[in-house]
Design a protein around this motif. Structure first.
Motif, PDB file in Angstrom:
ATOM      1  N   SER A  51       5.410  -1.381  -4.345  1.00 52.04           N
ATOM      2  CA  SER A  51       4.814  -0.888  -3.111  1.00 52.04           C
ATOM      3  C   SER A  51       5.913  -0.392  -2.187  1.00 52.04           C
ATOM      4  CB  SER A  51       4.013  -1.994  -2.424  1.00 52.04           C
ATOM      5  OG  SER A  51       3.511  -1.535  -1.207  1.00 52.04           O
ATOM      6  N   LEU A 162      -4.654  -4.422  -0.388  1.00 50.43           N
ATOM      7  CA  LEU A 162      -3.696  -3.890   0.563  1.00 50.43           C
ATOM      8  C   LEU A 162      -4.400  -2.991   1.572  1.00 50.43           C
ATOM      9  CD1 LEU A 162      -0.603  -3.589   1.206  1.00 50.43           C
ATOM     10  CD2 LEU A 162      -0.638  -1.585  -0.281  1.00 50.43           C
ATOM     11  N   ASP A 198      -2.806  -7.961   2.063  1.00 49.88           N
ATOM     12  CA  ASP A 198      -1.566  -7.664   2.765  1.00 49.88           C
ATOM     13  C   ASP A 198      -1.786  -6.445   3.656  1.00 49.88           C
ATOM     14  OD1 ASP A 198       0.021  -9.727   1.601  1.00 49.88           O
ATOM     15  OD2 ASP A 198       0.148  -8.537  -0.234  1.00 49.88           O
TER      16      ASP A 198
END
Length: 268
Positions: A51, A162, A198
């Motif tokens: 990421s 995410l 996240d």
């Protein structure tokens, strides 16, 4: 060119590129996101998807502009491809001050292997944000905010658990405008499918008066700007967000920020 490594956070002033992009911010979390191997056209590495986040302050990437802005998309594509060949991939490319308009189609702004999401400033010139994400990452929800002052875009990637958002707040934005932008982000966060997502919120916030070591608001800004700065700090406290950029991004000021709810994802 400013080039400084701070753990896995790299900030590069891209003024040597023909497009004169202001800065690049690359954040690589320590653990990979869930990803599947794809070919070079859809460049997800076979060992899993790192990421990484590329943040660009473009100040126009309009391909139909008469200025140098018409070259910037080509320069971004070249920059991404150059890094891909060295093994550094950018699953997310966040752009602030895109200066795009609704008459431009997504096809005109395509980067191979990526899906573009946009929030253009509809009436006034300037502003705007965009987020490119690898096509292998499905987007379940995309929310945007534009009041012709502030712009924000928030995408949710369920396969990676995410949330990625990109924000542009001009220096003269009112507390009302910025608060409504934060409310859009709050709505997206509050409606996440689970609490283990996240969160990355990045962009150009234009708060030189915030001391990121002490989290104090220094004097010198306007009343509206100082109120907005405190509003941001309260927002960060509510969602347990940390500001990860530890070096100046323009001049002596840290204006381009990355807010994250999981410090372990970023090496400092």
């Amino acid at each position: 060119m400013l080039h400084r490594m701070n753990g896995l956070i790299c900030i590069v002033n891209l003024t040597l590129l023909p497009c004169k992009l202001h800065m690049q911010l690359c954040i690589q979390p320590l653990c990979p996101l869930n990803g599947t191997a794809r070919d070079a056209q859809n460049p997800t590495p076979s060992h899993g998807l790192l990421s990484s986040l590329l943040l660009l302050n473009a100040r126009s990437m309009n391909p139909s502009a008469h200025s140098t802005g018409r070259h910037k998309l080509h320069d971004i594509i070249g920059h991404v491809e150059e890094h891909r060949q060295t093994g550094l991939l950018f699953p997310f490319i966040a752009v602030t001050e895109s200066w795009l308009k609704p008459y431009l189609t997504d096809a005109q702004l395509q980067i191979p292997g990526y899906t573009i999401s946009r929030c253009d400033r509809s009436k006034r010139i300037g502003g705007g944000v965009a987020l490119y994400s690898m096509s292998s990452l499905p987007i379940s929800v995309s929310e945007s905010y534009d009041d012709d002052i502030c712009q924000g875009l928030c995408n949710i990637f369920p396969s990676a658990k995410l949330l990625v958002a990109v924000v542009y707040r001009p220096p003269d934005a009112s507390i009302s405008s910025f608060s409504k932008l934060l409310e859009t982000l709050q709505h997206a966060i509050d409606n996440l499918a689970s609490s283990d997502y996240d969160i990355f919120i990045t962009g150009d916030f234009n708060f030189p008066q915030i001391d990121w070591e002490t989290l104090d608001v220094r004097s010198g800004g306007t009343t509206e700007s100082n109120l907005s700065a405190r509003r941001l700090l309260n927002f960060m406290s509510t969602y347990l967000l940390s500001q990860m950029v530890t070096v100046p991004t323009r001049g002596n000021n840290t204006l381009d920020l990355v807010l994250c709810n999981n410090d372990r994802l970023v090496s400092q």
